[in-house]
Motif scaffolding. Structure first.
Motif, mmCIF file in Angstrom:
data_model
loop_
_atom_site.group_PDB
_atom_site.id
_atom_site.type_symbol
_atom_site.label_atom_id
_atom_site.label_comp_id
_atom_site.label_asym_id
_atom_site.label_seq_id
_atom_site.Cartn_x
_atom_site.Cartn_y
_atom_site.Cartn_z
ATOM 1 N N SER A 117 0.830 -1.200 0.002
ATOM 2 C CA SER A 117 -0.109 -0.032 0.170
ATOM 3 C C SER A 117 1.033 1.190 -0.073
ATOM 4 O O SER A 117 1.982 1.377 0.413
ATOM 5 C CB SER A 117 -1.090 -0.010 1.270
ATOM 6 O OG SER A 117 -0.228 0.128 2.462
ATOM 7 N N ILE A 118 0.336 2.380 -0.492
ATOM 8 C CA ILE A 118 0.861 3.660 -0.223
ATOM 9 C C ILE A 118 -0.049 4.633 0.487
ATOM 10 O O ILE A 118 -1.369 4.564 0.016
ATOM 11 C CB ILE A 118 1.093 4.459 -1.893
ATOM 12 C CG1 ILE A 118 2.288 3.494 -2.412
ATOM 13 C CG2 ILE A 118 1.733 5.791 -1.455
ATOM 14 C CD1 ILE A 118 2.266 3.920 -3.606
ATOM 15 N N HIS A 119 0.362 5.189 1.432
ATOM 16 C CA HIS A 119 -0.635 6.221 2.156
ATOM 17 C C HIS A 119 -0.044 7.529 2.133
ATOM 18 O O HIS A 119 1.108 7.809 2.392
ATOM 19 C CB HIS A 119 -0.392 5.907 3.650
ATOM 20 C CG HIS A 119 -1.125 4.561 4.205
ATOM 21 N ND1 HIS A 119 -2.299 4.413 4.799
ATOM 22 C CD2 HIS A 119 -0.912 3.418 3.654
ATOM 23 C CE1 HIS A 119 -2.392 2.936 5.009
ATOM 24 N NE2 HIS A 119 -1.912 2.269 4.305
ATOM 25 N N ALA A 120 -1.118 8.300 1.753
ATOM 26 C CA ALA A 120 -0.757 9.947 1.643
ATOM 27 C C ALA A 120 -1.425 10.772 2.663
ATOM 28 O O ALA A 120 -2.607 10.581 2.873
ATOM 29 C CB ALA A 120 -1.590 10.557 0.134
ATOM 30 N N ILE A 121 -0.469 11.271 3.478
ATOM 31 C CA ILE A 121 -0.813 11.837 4.776
ATOM 32 C C ILE A 121 -0.569 13.176 4.926
ATOM 33 O O ILE A 121 0.629 13.549 4.784
ATOM 34 C CB ILE A 121 -0.402 10.736 5.944
ATOM 35 C CG1 ILE A 121 -0.739 9.381 5.950
ATOM 36 C CG2 ILE A 121 -0.568 11.356 7.348
ATOM 37 C CD1 ILE A 121 0.106 8.540 6.760
ATOM 38 N N THR A 137 -5.357 10.842 6.155
ATOM 39 C CA THR A 137 -4.972 10.142 5.203
ATOM 40 C C THR A 137 -5.770 10.705 4.106
ATOM 41 O O THR A 137 -7.209 10.468 4.028
ATOM 42 C CB THR A 137 -5.083 8.644 5.598
ATOM 43 O OG1 THR A 137 -4.103 8.198 6.586
ATOM 44 C CG2 THR A 137 -4.768 7.846 4.212
ATOM 45 N N LEU A 138 -5.110 11.358 3.145
ATOM 46 C CA LEU A 138 -5.858 11.863 1.834
ATOM 47 C C LEU A 138 -6.195 10.898 0.915
ATOM 48 O O LEU A 138 -7.210 11.047 0.198
ATOM 49 C CB LEU A 138 -5.025 12.957 1.394
ATOM 50 C CG LEU A 138 -4.721 14.017 2.390
ATOM 51 C CD1 LEU A 138 -3.638 15.199 1.657
ATOM 52 C CD2 LEU A 138 -5.882 14.925 2.837
ATOM 53 N N TRP A 139 -5.388 9.913 0.750
ATOM 54 C CA TRP A 139 -5.595 8.765 -0.326
ATOM 55 C C TRP A 139 -4.718 7.528 -0.033
ATOM 56 O O TRP A 139 -3.783 7.751 0.708
ATOM 57 C CB TRP A 139 -5.759 9.206 -1.571
ATOM 58 C CG TRP A 139 -4.413 9.824 -2.231
ATOM 59 C CD1 TRP A 139 -4.009 11.012 -2.537
ATOM 60 C CD2 TRP A 139 -3.046 9.014 -2.614
ATOM 61 N NE1 TRP A 139 -2.565 11.277 -2.897
ATOM 62 C CE2 TRP A 139 -2.078 9.906 -3.132
ATOM 63 C CE3 TRP A 139 -2.945 7.473 -2.730
ATOM 64 C CZ2 TRP A 139 -0.679 9.473 -3.557
ATOM 65 C CZ3 TRP A 139 -1.686 7.226 -3.004
ATOM 66 C CH2 TRP A 139 -0.648 8.250 -3.420
ATOM 67 N N LYS A 140 -5.347 6.589 -0.294
ATOM 68 C CA LYS A 140 -4.587 5.133 -0.159
ATOM 69 C C LYS A 140 -4.619 4.338 -1.526
ATOM 70 O O LYS A 140 -5.821 4.262 -1.934
ATOM 71 C CB LYS A 140 -5.312 4.504 1.098
ATOM 72 C CG LYS A 140 -4.525 3.446 1.441
ATOM 73 C CD LYS A 140 -5.312 2.313 2.616
ATOM 74 C CE LYS A 140 -5.602 3.254 3.672
ATOM 75 N NZ LYS A 140 -6.224 2.420 4.866
ATOM 76 N N TYR A 141 -3.536 3.692 -1.803
ATOM 77 C CA TYR A 141 -3.294 2.895 -2.964
ATOM 78 C C TYR A 141 -2.982 1.447 -2.173
ATOM 79 O O TYR A 141 -2.075 1.395 -1.445
ATOM 80 C CB TYR A 141 -2.341 3.438 -3.786
ATOM 81 C CG TYR A 141 -1.951 2.256 -5.065
ATOM 82 C CD1 TYR A 141 -2.747 2.477 -6.100
ATOM 83 C CD2 TYR A 141 -1.048 1.539 -4.908
ATOM 84 C CE1 TYR A 141 -2.657 1.458 -7.010
ATOM 85 C CE2 TYR A 141 -0.651 0.650 -5.852
ATOM 86 C CZ TYR A 141 -1.482 0.763 -7.118
ATOM 87 O OH TYR A 141 -1.181 -0.216 -8.241
#
Length: 577
Positions: free
Chosen positions: A468-472, A479-483
């Protein structure tokens, strides 16, 4: 007659002048000012800048044209564990291969200019567990600088690859250490940490500073307190000769305004604390962030993230950011009640350890500001917002040999050596993380390796996606988005073109939109993307580079996804429009 002679002289001089114009321009020495404020087209250190961001302002490759990215050149890399960061300066790429081999190449074409193989005086593998790991290099003046598997710091001429200096840091036989990551250079000093081997004394667990011109040692700071030193009392009376393995095996960050060096530390050996002096001691300075005076090495402050019983190291990159601090109570688990919402702070932030927990501290004082978990974790039960004191979940502790505990994440992380990135365009940190857990058993002496634990890994319950990638948000913690995807995810780099580049354990390398997490471009490189991606320019053209190969983390994570079948080939790939 004179006209004929002049014409002939002109014709004779033209080839000479043309040949001269094609020669490589004189080497320009790298200065402290250049390291503090590097040229946008260069990549002069592990995360490009002293603040650890992993960010490049280059924007020729951007959201609008990244779909046109094509392979420009590729080159094989030597065998061994491959986790390299290319260093690029004025059109020349310097690449650390496994086992202390360094190669210089034309960064636009891949043509080799020189190579340097350090000759080890002893069989390093007898004393050091993984001598092939060589994650990064540094540059200063006319010299490429690295730390070696045989426990030296050394320099080689950047134009020829010839040795410039070498200084022994430790006696590899008496106090072996794993110098798996290169140094950071600032203020004319070479700062380096290491992973001290568990079977020898704690004297190898040191952070050192050397003169960047001569290699002369300037100071060393011990990470395991000796009798009578501050922190000695936290080891519960355990004899010094039984203390070991508090390492600092990734690259520090540095704040030139505060003149502070920030570095993280690892687990003890063995890991379960009942095997040392009991579960009720802190064992400083393991699993901590340390702020050191860069001139003296004195510890100015420390913060301990976790008393670690499971090999959940905390030596990873620290992001140094000036930001408003407004942690969202809906998104952040632990908040200092004294924070004034919106106040601007000099913070040190990111995910420093394998738990995957984000910690934000005041980097001037070490004051705890806020923290939040990302992937599933069950070892931290609580953090006192007012003091920053971490409480460990008692259900995950060991008290006897043979006990088994279900623990999340794993010794691979959560977070591991693969680096996240920060973009000043968005004030967001981006982190590659893994959804995995493990059944850990406390083992008798002589089994379970140095840490005396045995792990059986599994994907975290409730998902089949490891990576996963977490944009924080750095300001709010939201957390603005998660892949998320099946394969584990590896290191990232952010760019001024609004992009985030990163690859996975299945060999796929991608460009994401920083704002949304949408995949804008993708290529299959065939093998795990184990290297740290970078971007640079030669002339007026921007390139993106990354390497593939084998690492301990990717090998372990790929056992969780037997349906994926990457190869293990080690190669460097360079892309451009």
């Amino acid at each position: 007659m004179k006209l004929i002679v002049l014409t002939l002289l002109t014709l004779l001089l033209i080839p000479a002048y043309y040949a001269l114009s094609l020669q490589t321009p004189p080497f320009v020495p790298v200065t402290d000012a250049m390291l503090q404020n590097p040229s946008p087209g260069d990549w002069l250190m592990w995360r490009r800048t002293l603040n650890g961001w992993g960010y490049s302002p280059l924007d020729q490759i951007n959201r609008g044209n990244v779909r046109n990215l094509k392979l420009v050149w590729t080159r094989g890399i030597g065998p061994g564990i491959q986790e390299a960061t290319p260093l690029v300066y004025r059109g020349v790429m310097y690449l650390p291969h496994p086992s202390d081999l360094i190669e210089a190449m034309n960064a636009a074409t891949g043509e080799r200019l020189w190579e340097h193989k350090r000759e080890w005086k002893q069989d390093v593998s007898k004393y050091v567990l993984f001598p092939s790991i060589n994650r990064s290099l540094a540059i200063y003046g006319n010299t490429i600088i690295d730390t070696s598997a045989d426990d030296y710091v050394f320099g080689i001429d950047a134009t020829s690859g010839k040795p410039a200096f070498e200084t022994r840091i430790l006696d590899m036989i008496e106090s072996p250490s794993q110098q798996t990551s290169g140094p950071l250079i600032a203020k004319g000093k070479i700062f380096s940490g290491r992973g001290c081997e568990p079977r020898k004394s704690a004297l190898a667990c040191v952070v050192t500073a050397h003169d960047a011109k001569t290699g002369k040692e300037l100071w060393r700071t011990h990470l395991v307190p000796r009798p009578g030193e501050p922190g000695d009392e936290t080891w519960g009376g355990l004899p010094f000769e039984q203390r070991s393995h508090v390492g600092s095996w990734l690259v520090p960050s540095y704040d030139p305004d505060l003149n502070l060096l920030y570095i993280g530390t690892s687990v003890t050996a063995p890991a379960p604390k009942f095997m040392l002096a009991g579960n009720n001691h802190e064992y400083l300075y393991h699993n901590s962030t340390l702020a050191l005076n860069a001139d003296t090495g004195k510890i100015v402050w420390h913060y301990q993230h976790l008393v670690d019983h499971w090999d959940f190291d905390h030596p990873f990159e620290r992001l140094l950011i000036d930001t408003a601090v407004t942690p969202s109570r809906a998104d952040v688990s632990w908040i200092n009640p004294a924070i004034k919402a919106g106040e601007r702070r000099k913070v040190i932030t990111g995910i420093p350890g394998k738990t995957g927990i984000v910690y934000t501290l005041d980097r001037q004082t070490g004051e705890f500001l806020w923290a939040k978990p990302t992937v599933r974790q069950n070892v931290v039960a609580n953090i006192d917002g007012a003091t920053g004191k971490v409480s460990v979940n008692p259900e995950t502790l060991f008290t006897a040999i043979g006990q088994q505990r279900f623990v999340c994440p794993t010794i691979q992380g959560g977070k591991n050596f693969q680096a996240g990135a920060y973009s000043p365009q968005t004030n967001v940190m981006y982190y590659p993380l893994q959804n995995a857990c493990t059944n850990v058993t406390a083992m008798a002496e002589g089994s379970g390796g140095a840490y005396r634990i045995q792990n059986v890994l599994q994907i975290a319950p409730g998902t089949d996606k490891v990576g996963s990638i977490h944009a924080i948000s750095v300001e709010t913690g939201k957390t603005l988005w998660k892949y998320e995807q099946r394969a584990g995810y590896m290191s990232l780099v952010a760019t001024g073109g609004g992009l985030l580049f990163g690859g996975d354990t299945n060999g796929h390398f991608r460009a994401f939109d920083q704002n949304t997490g949408n995949v804008l471009w993708e290529v299959n490189l065939g093998s795990p993307v184990t290297g740290y991606p970078i971007t640079f320019t030669v002339g007026d053209k921007q390139y993106v580079a990354v390497s593939t190969g084998n690492s301990l983390v990717t090998s372990a994570l790929n056992t969780l996804t037997p349906d994926l079948h990457p190869s293990n080939a080690s190669n460097l790939f360079v892309f451009g429009l």
